[in-house]
Design an enzyme around this catalytic site. Structure first.
Site, PDB file in Angstrom:
ATOM      1  N   GLN A   9     134.995 -15.068-109.715  1.00 25.28           N
ATOM      2  CA  GLN A   9     133.512 -15.519-110.097  1.00 25.28           C
ATOM      3  C   GLN A   9     132.902 -14.330-109.536  1.00 25.28           C
ATOM      4  O   GLN A   9     131.743 -14.744-109.402  1.00 25.28           O
ATOM      5  CB  GLN A   9     133.950 -16.267-108.555  1.00 25.28           C
ATOM      6  CG  GLN A   9     133.249 -15.801-107.425  1.00 25.28           C
ATOM      7  CD  GLN A   9     134.967 -15.475-106.668  1.00 25.28           C
ATOM      8  OE1 GLN A   9     136.056 -15.087-107.201  1.00 25.28           O
ATOM      9  NE2 GLN A   9     134.810 -14.954-105.112  1.00 25.28           N
ATOM     10  N   SER A  39     132.153 -12.146-107.161  1.00 22.35           N
ATOM     11  CA  SER A  39     132.050 -11.815-105.704  1.00 22.35           C
ATOM     12  C   SER A  39     131.527 -10.559-105.322  1.00 22.35           C
ATOM     13  O   SER A  39     130.578  -9.876-104.634  1.00 22.35           O
ATOM     14  CB  SER A  39     132.695 -13.015-104.426  1.00 22.35           C
ATOM     15  OG  SER A  39     133.821 -12.459-105.177  1.00 22.35           O
ATOM     16  N   SER A  65     133.565 -23.149-101.879  1.00 22.25           N
ATOM     17  CA  SER A  65     131.662 -22.626-102.377  1.00 22.25           C
ATOM     18  C   SER A  65     131.004 -21.785-101.361  1.00 22.25           C
ATOM     19  O   SER A  65     129.660 -22.221-101.317  1.00 22.25           O
ATOM     20  CB  SER A  65     130.822 -23.902-103.120  1.00 22.25           C
ATOM     21  OG  SER A  65     131.394 -23.633-104.145  1.00 22.25           O
ATOM     22  N   ALA A 111     120.034 -18.329-101.202  1.00 27.39           N
ATOM     23  CA  ALA A 111     121.117 -18.378-102.117  1.00 27.39           C
ATOM     24  C   ALA A 111     122.264 -19.989-101.377  1.00 27.39           C
ATOM     25  O   ALA A 111     122.338 -19.956-100.266  1.00 27.39           O
ATOM     26  CB  ALA A 111     122.427 -17.473-102.216  1.00 27.39           C
ATOM     27  N   GLY A 135     126.276 -21.643-102.471  1.00 30.54           N
ATOM     28  CA  GLY A 135     127.459 -21.739-102.723  1.00 30.54           C
ATOM     29  C   GLY A 135     127.432 -22.767-104.930  1.00 30.54           C
ATOM     30  O   GLY A 135     126.230 -23.340-104.073  1.00 30.54           O
ATOM     31  N   VAL A 136     127.587 -22.014-105.858  1.00 29.17           N
ATOM     32  CA  VAL A 136     127.915 -22.801-106.856  1.00 29.17           C
ATOM     33  C   VAL A 136     128.853 -22.930-107.480  1.00 29.17           C
ATOM     34  O   VAL A 136     129.131 -23.588-108.473  1.00 29.17           O
ATOM     35  CB  VAL A 136     127.086 -22.210-107.644  1.00 29.17           C
ATOM     36  CG1 VAL A 136     127.117 -20.486-107.879  1.00 29.17           C
ATOM     37  CG2 VAL A 136     126.211 -23.053-109.018  1.00 29.17           C
ATOM     38  N   GLY A 137     130.315 -22.924-106.551  1.00 27.86           N
ATOM     39  CA  GLY A 137     131.658 -21.846-107.486  1.00 27.86           C
ATOM     40  C   GLY A 137     132.124 -23.546-107.840  1.00 27.86           C
ATOM     41  O   GLY A 137     132.804 -23.785-108.956  1.00 27.86           O
ATOM     42  N   GLU A 138     131.405 -24.564-107.740  1.00 30.31           N
ATOM     43  CA  GLU A 138     132.275 -25.859-107.147  1.00 30.31           C
ATOM     44  C   GLU A 138     131.603 -26.788-107.681  1.00 30.31           C
ATOM     45  O   GLU A 138     131.917 -27.949-108.617  1.00 30.31           O
ATOM     46  CB  GLU A 138     132.895 -26.331-106.218  1.00 30.31           C
ATOM     47  CG  GLU A 138     134.097 -25.617-105.791  1.00 30.31           C
ATOM     48  CD  GLU A 138     134.343 -26.091-103.722  1.00 30.31           C
ATOM     49  OE1 GLU A 138     134.896 -26.664-104.266  1.00 30.31           O
ATOM     50  OE2 GLU A 138     133.205 -26.484-103.281  1.00 30.31           O
TER      51      GLU A 138
END
Lengths: 168, 772
Positions: free
Chosen positions: B484, B486, B524, B720, B722-725
């Site tokens: 991802q 990170s 996320s 920001a 989270g955006v992973g999901e």
């Protein structure tokens, strides 16, 4: 294991002549990892479907998790570790980094080698040709749009010229 | 300025040259390979394990069963929510594929061969596979007694409960749903289902354990949660946490598969028993027997006024948790409370049941249960909208939950841009343009969907930023980069604070001896939680640096700032970071340590109503739009356009945000169109990539894009979230809504295989296909 199950093979590995003692049932991936500490070709699906284990044997991409090591006796083997020269990335590798054509990276060496083979055969592939040629490699993170951009960049084409642009 | 820039991923060079470190590659001197013998029955008592033939095979070092393991861990049960999963099968087996014994040998081929020679005799018990059937009274009982993990006060009341397969029931009550249905002009009730799917990480699970000195243990593992592994293995062994070191490397994919305990307790026990390093690496097919995504049955009932306003919603969801709870109870509870969707509904009643079945365990998979719920409420949304004759986007606009309004849990929604997401979706879909629905056997349709998630809470991240003697910088944190990016995004935050190039920030791989506590890389949460911790740690370093420089330059801290790897005063004086270190330690040496920690505020929901004034640190909102062509003769769907839209707060690295959103869209496309674990009497019959297809190049829609709304979150690092999901929430119902738009057919179950679609087409035509 009995002695009949072992043999010695000689081949060229990333331009260097080498020798290895192998078991007849061992795959190219196993021998590259054990004898040469090369881990860029790695087994994932174990069925030759994902392409993570790709290596070039006499210029042809093969699935190293299925290809028996005994078969590379006398052959010219190139792995992902053989692409960069003196620390300078191959243009295909450079394009993958620059276009962000990877995430976890586990499948990346396979995609890079397959792209090398594609560009040898077709220096300026269309997007459709890229998709079809690389359809034997899988990316679970699904960086496919960026991989297309990377292949186009490596083929010295303008990556902005076609569709599948991922943009906010 | 590096925040907001699409900086190249820092480990890109290592990954394209094949030199990036994965635990998959680790080989230790004298290491033994472990291969697992797995249960052949779905439910049964173990009568006898006969290892004699395996032990007789030349080259076999040992066979380990639960009896040996219990000499080290007398209570060998583990799990993040319930201590219900034994390190190896203990007395009973509860699913086909459950680990029963391990063979250890120097040669993995010999271990593999020997694992097949183990004979196990079972006394079979009736199994139960369906989550609704398993929750009914009289179903075969899978766990004699519920064993919630002691550390969670909200699960305490479940301890000792027996005679049920319902591990956890979680409810939300708001308003009076019966009154709402009575007032409604129309009431809609539907049931939707999703099947089990898997992560199929390309680096299959792998763990290696070795002794560390006289009384310690090191576990090298492809894990998303090293801190949890340390705590849980220590607890099992009765050791202090500081005797267990857990380290990881780059992960070849995670998606939730590599969380909590997977192989770690088993390799630890094996290494301690044989006093040698032990490696257990799963094959791709074994991952199908390890962890899956919950299948779910969602019954949803909605009361609507004729103007399209939803006023009452009741949702009852049964989650198929498989044989062991893993994190399933948390999926049930912490995603279950969003089952009413991103809508402002006065009367809400939500019931969620985590149900044990005799299938492989289900846990976290990118979205943590959200996509199953969105599948139901967004499919029903289009049924309602069409029945009332309202445009689907307009219907959503009349109902969405806006800032300042209470969510069904009672938490007042903030920092969420619902209207902006809908507007962007409408624009990206070019929704007002006339749409050609095709003719003949190829019909076309388009659909949209929006989904909501609440980031799991409460959790903590701790980070350290180190400035070394030569002025170079290291970031020590437990966030696991599994693709991802990170490492890069967190380095961008350090770069922003300290005014140094992102590429000069060296990320240290998570290692519990070195990196401080982090709850895990999941849900996320990392960009928000670890981002805040890293920012605080970097600010701690900056404060120390500025104090030293202020003394050296005989000025005030307020006159100084960090730019271009230097401290610069407003009057033009400068000091490099090297000079700062020399000034502080009187030689070119020393370390400046900055520490940061972040735990968001949280209020535990009332167990009887699910109400909480502060249920989540941030809301994630994701929408999707799809255009499809469907072949009415074959039922095959071709997704021609797929758009993912998200509210991301602020993109720290825009290219990475795009990559997360499109990657998630393609993954969910697989779960929508073809991915499904197929079972026969509890046995997975398609446990390989040959039989379980995942998306490849030819499945990627010709027109695939991502777009996002950026309004900084008030508590997020630089705004920001989270955006992973977010990208997995909505593609499935968007595609099914497009099918509904094209043909008016309702498909209630995922995936939308050609057979399922064709059956629905023929059913609607009054010419149903015969059953198999």
């Amino acid at each position: 294991m009995t002695d009949e199950s072992r043999r010695t093979i000689r081949f060229t590995l990333n331009g260097r002549p080498v020798t290895a003692s192998i078991a007849v049932y061992e795959t190219v991936v196993e021998v590259l990892q054990r004898e040469f500490a090369l881990f860029g070709a790695r087994e994932s699906c174990g069925q030759g479907l994902c392409g993570c284990c790709t290596v070039l044997v006499d210029g042809t991409a093969v699935s190293g998790c299925l290809y028996l090591a005994a078969f590379v006796n006398g052959a010219d083997v190139v792995t992902i570790e053989g692409l960069a020269k003196n620390g300078v990335l191959d243009p295909v590798q450079e394009a993958f980094v620059s276009q962000g054509g990877l995430q976890c990276g586990f499948c990346t060496p396979g995609f890079v080698l397959m792209t090398k083979e594609l560009l040898e055969q077709e220096p300026h592939p269309t997007e459709d040709q890229i998709r079809r040629y690389l359809s034997g490699n899988l990316c679970r993170c699904a960086s496919y749009p960026e991989i297309i951009k990377a292949v186009k960049m490596a083929a010295d084409r303008d990556p902005r010229s076609e569709k599948l642009e991922v943009k906010s | 300025m590096s925040v907001g820039q699409s900086i190249r991923r820092l480990e890109g060079h290592a990954k394209v040259t094949g030199t990036a470190e994965y635990i998959h590659h680790l080989r230790l001197h004298g290491m033994l390979h472990g291969k697992i013998h797995r249960s052949a029955v779905a439910h049964g008592r173990i009568v006898r394990i006969d290892s004699s033939a395996a032990l007789a095979l030349a080259g076999v070092h040992a066979v380990i069963t639960i009896d040996e393991v219990m000499t080290l861990a007398p209570n060998p049960y583990y799990g993040p929510a319930f201590h219900d999963q034994p390190i190896l099968a203990h007395e009973k087996v509860r699913y086909v594929g459950e680990p029963v014994a391990v063979v250890l040998a120097s040669d993995p081929h010999i271990a593999d061969e020997a694992a097949d020679l183990i004979q196990v005799e079972y006394d079979p018990i009736d199994p139960v596979f369906d989550e609704v059937a398993a929750a009914r009274p009289g179903a075969p009982i899978i766990h004699d007694v519920l064993k919630p993990a002691g550390m969670f006060t909200d699960l305490k009341h479940l301890g000792g409960r027996s005679g049920t397969n319902v591990a956890l029931d979680a409810r939300v009550r708001r308003g009076d749903v019966a009154k709402g249905f009575a007032q409604a002009d129309r009431v809609f009730e539907d049931t939707f289902r999703t099947g089990k799917v898997i992560h199929a990480t390309f680096e299959p699970m792998v763990s290696v354990a070795e002794l560390n000195g006289a009384d310690g243990l090191t576990i090298h593992t492809a894990s998303q949660s090293p801190s949890f592994v340390r705590a849980e293995v220590s607890r099992l062994l009765g050791w202090a946490e500081n005797r267990v070191r857990v380290r990881t490397a780059h992960l070849g994919g995670g998606f939730g598969a590599k969380l909590y305990i997977k192989l770690e307790a088993l390799v630890a026990a094996c290494a301690l028993l044989v006093r040698r390093p032990v490696r257990i690496a799963l094959s791709m097919d074994e991952q199908f027997y390890t962890i899956t995504k919950h299948g779910a049955t969602v019954r949803i009932k909605t009361g609507v006024m004729n103007d399209g306003r939803m006023i009452a919603r009741e949702v009852e969801t049964h989650w198929n948790g498989g044989a062991y709870a893993d994190i399933g109870p948390r999926v049930t509870q912490k995603s279950g409370f969003t089952a009413a969707g991103p809508y402002d509904i006065e009367h809400v009643s939500l019931d969620n049941y985590a149900v044990y079945t005799n299938e492989p365990p289900a846990g976290a998979l990118r979205g943590f249960g959200i996509s199953q719920l969105v599948w139901a409420y967004e499919r029903q949304a289009d049924i309602i909208a069409r029945t009332l004759g309202i445009d689907p986007i307009e219907f959503r606009r009349r109902n969405v939950l806006r800032k300042g309004r209470p969510h069904a849990t009672g938490t007042i929604v903030s920092d969420m841009e619902t209207d902006a997401v809908l507007d962007l979706l409408e624009q990206r879909m070019d929704w007002r343009r006339p749409f050609d629905r095709g003719s003949g056997t190829i019909r076309r349709g388009r659909g949209v969907a929006i989904g909501l998630k609440a980031c799991i809470s409460p959790t903590t991240s701790v980070a350290m930023v180190l400035l070394h003697g030569d002025g170079s910088c290291a970031l020590q944190c437990g966030t696991v980069d599994m693709g991802q990016a990170s490492d890069t995004a967190l380095a961008q935050i350090v770069s922003e604070v300290l005014g140094i190039p992102t590429a000069s920030v060296r990320g240290v791989r998570p290692d519990t001896d070195v990196t401080p506590y982090d709850m895990a890389t999941l849900g996320s949460r990392s960009m928000f939680h670890m981002g805040n911790a890293v920012k605080a740690a970097a600010e701690d370093v900056r404060a120390q640096v500025l104090r030293i420089a202020a003394t050296s330059l005989e000025t005030d801290v307020s006159e100084l700032e960090c730019v271009d790897a230097e401290v610069v005063s407003s009057r033009g004086a400068r000091m490099t970071l090297r000079e700062v270190m020399l000034a502080r330690f009187a030689m070119q040496a020393g370390t400046i340590v900055g520490v940061g920690s972040y735990t968001p505020s949280y209020r535990k929901p009332d167990p009887s109503t699910g109400q909480s004034p502060d249920v989540t640190p941030f809301w994630m909102l994701g929408g999707a739009g799809a255009e499809i062509a469907v072949d009415t003769e074959t039922g095959r769907i071709d997704v021609t356009k797929l758009v993912n839209v998200a509210d991301v707060g602020r993109a720290i690295n825009p290219a990475s945000v795009d990559l997360q959103l499109t990657g998630a869209a393609i993954m969910q496309l697989g779960f929508t169109l073809f991915e499904e674990m197929v079972f026969s009497d509890g046995q997975v019959v398609n446990a390989s990539l040959a039989d379980y297809k995942i998306p490849g190049f030819l499945d990627v829609p010709a027109d695939l894009s991502a777009a996002y709304v950026e309004v900084p979150h008030s508590q997020g690092p630089y705004g920001a979230k989270g955006v992973g999901e977010t990208g997995v929430f909505s593609p499935s119902p968007a595609i099914a809504n497009a099918l509904y738009d094209a043909l008016g057919i309702v498909v209630t179950d995922l995936p939308l295989t050609p057979e399922r679609v064709l059956r629905a087409i023929r059913e609607a035509d009054g010419r149903p296909l015969e059953d198999e």
